[in-house]
Design a protein around this motif. Structure first.
Motif, PDB file in Angstrom:
ATOM      1  N   GLU A  27     -73.994  62.069  68.690  1.00 35.58           N
ATOM      2  CA  GLU A  27     -75.411  61.798  68.490  1.00 35.58           C
ATOM      3  C   GLU A  27     -76.254  62.990  68.935  1.00 35.58           C
ATOM      4  O   GLU A  27     -75.865  63.749  69.832  1.00 35.58           O
ATOM      5  CB  GLU A  27     -75.867  60.564  69.286  1.00 35.58           C
ATOM      6  N   SER A  28     -77.421  63.100  68.325  1.00 34.45           N
ATOM      7  CA  SER A  28     -78.400  64.108  68.731  1.00 34.45           C
ATOM      8  C   SER A  28     -79.778  63.626  68.308  1.00 34.45           C
ATOM      9  O   SER A  28     -79.902  62.662  67.545  1.00 34.45           O
ATOM     10  CB  SER A  28     -78.083  65.468  68.116  1.00 34.45           C
ATOM     11  N   GLY A  29     -80.796  64.317  68.809  1.00 34.70           N
ATOM     12  CA  GLY A  29     -82.160  64.028  68.380  1.00 34.70           C
ATOM     13  C   GLY A  29     -83.002  63.263  69.367  1.00 34.70           C
ATOM     14  O   GLY A  29     -84.189  63.029  69.121  1.00 34.70           O
ATOM     15  N   GLY A  30     -82.409  62.854  70.488  1.00 33.84           N
ATOM     16  CA  GLY A  30     -83.191  62.135  71.482  1.00 33.84           C
ATOM     17  C   GLY A  30     -84.169  63.055  72.191  1.00 33.84           C
ATOM     18  O   GLY A  30     -84.156  64.277  72.004  1.00 33.84           O
ATOM     19  N   GLY A  31     -85.016  62.446  73.006  1.00 33.12           N
ATOM     20  CA  GLY A  31     -85.980  63.237  73.756  1.00 33.12           C
ATOM     21  C   GLY A  31     -87.077  62.375  74.321  1.00 33.12           C
ATOM     22  O   GLY A  31     -86.995  61.143  74.313  1.00 33.12           O
ATOM     23  N   LEU A  32     -88.123  63.064  74.794  1.00 30.57           N
ATOM     24  CA  LEU A  32     -89.294  62.394  75.348  1.00 30.57           C
ATOM     25  C   LEU A  32     -90.393  62.364  74.294  1.00 30.57           C
ATOM     26  O   LEU A  32     -90.708  63.408  73.693  1.00 30.57           O
ATOM     27  CB  LEU A  32     -89.778  63.146  76.588  1.00 30.57           C
TER      28      LEU A  32
END
Length: 116
Positions: free
Chosen positions: A6-11
């Protein structure tokens, strides 16, 4: 070796958007249903959305219906979760998941934090 990343997470601020990606390796994603789960601190892991391998039909939890969209790009062997109108209660680690030949496969997770 079958792997989901997974990728693309953040604040992001409340009301904002993020797109999560789940890249598959070691297998052809199009042959399998793929699901997104999430787990908030102190809570159980819950299903968010999934996409069928047979006809591309989709499912959404009531809490995200109308705000999240799941899709896949077979050429990139990747499933996406487009998240819009994010709320603080969407804060969690998001995981993608599939089952192949009776074996469960989970990604490592990506953190999504919705806060002002």
């Amino acid at each position: 070796q079958l792997q989901l990343v997974e990728s693309g997470g953040g604040l992001v601020q409340p009301g904002g958007s993020l797109r999560l990606s789940c890249a598959a390796s070691g297998f052809t994603l199009d042959y399998y249903a793929i699901a997104w789960f999430r787990q908030a601190p102190g809570k159980e892991r819950e299903g968010v959305s999934c996409i069928s391998n047979s006809d591309g039909s989709t499912y959404y939890a009531d809490s995200v219906k109308g705000r999240f969209t799941i899709s896949k790009n077979n050429a990139k062997n990747t499933v996406y979760l487009q998240m819009s109108t994010l709320k603080p209660e969407d804060t969690a680690v998001y995981y993608c998941y599939t089952i192949r030949r009776g074996v469960n496969y989970w990604g490592q997770g990506t953190q999504v934090t919705v806060s002002s």
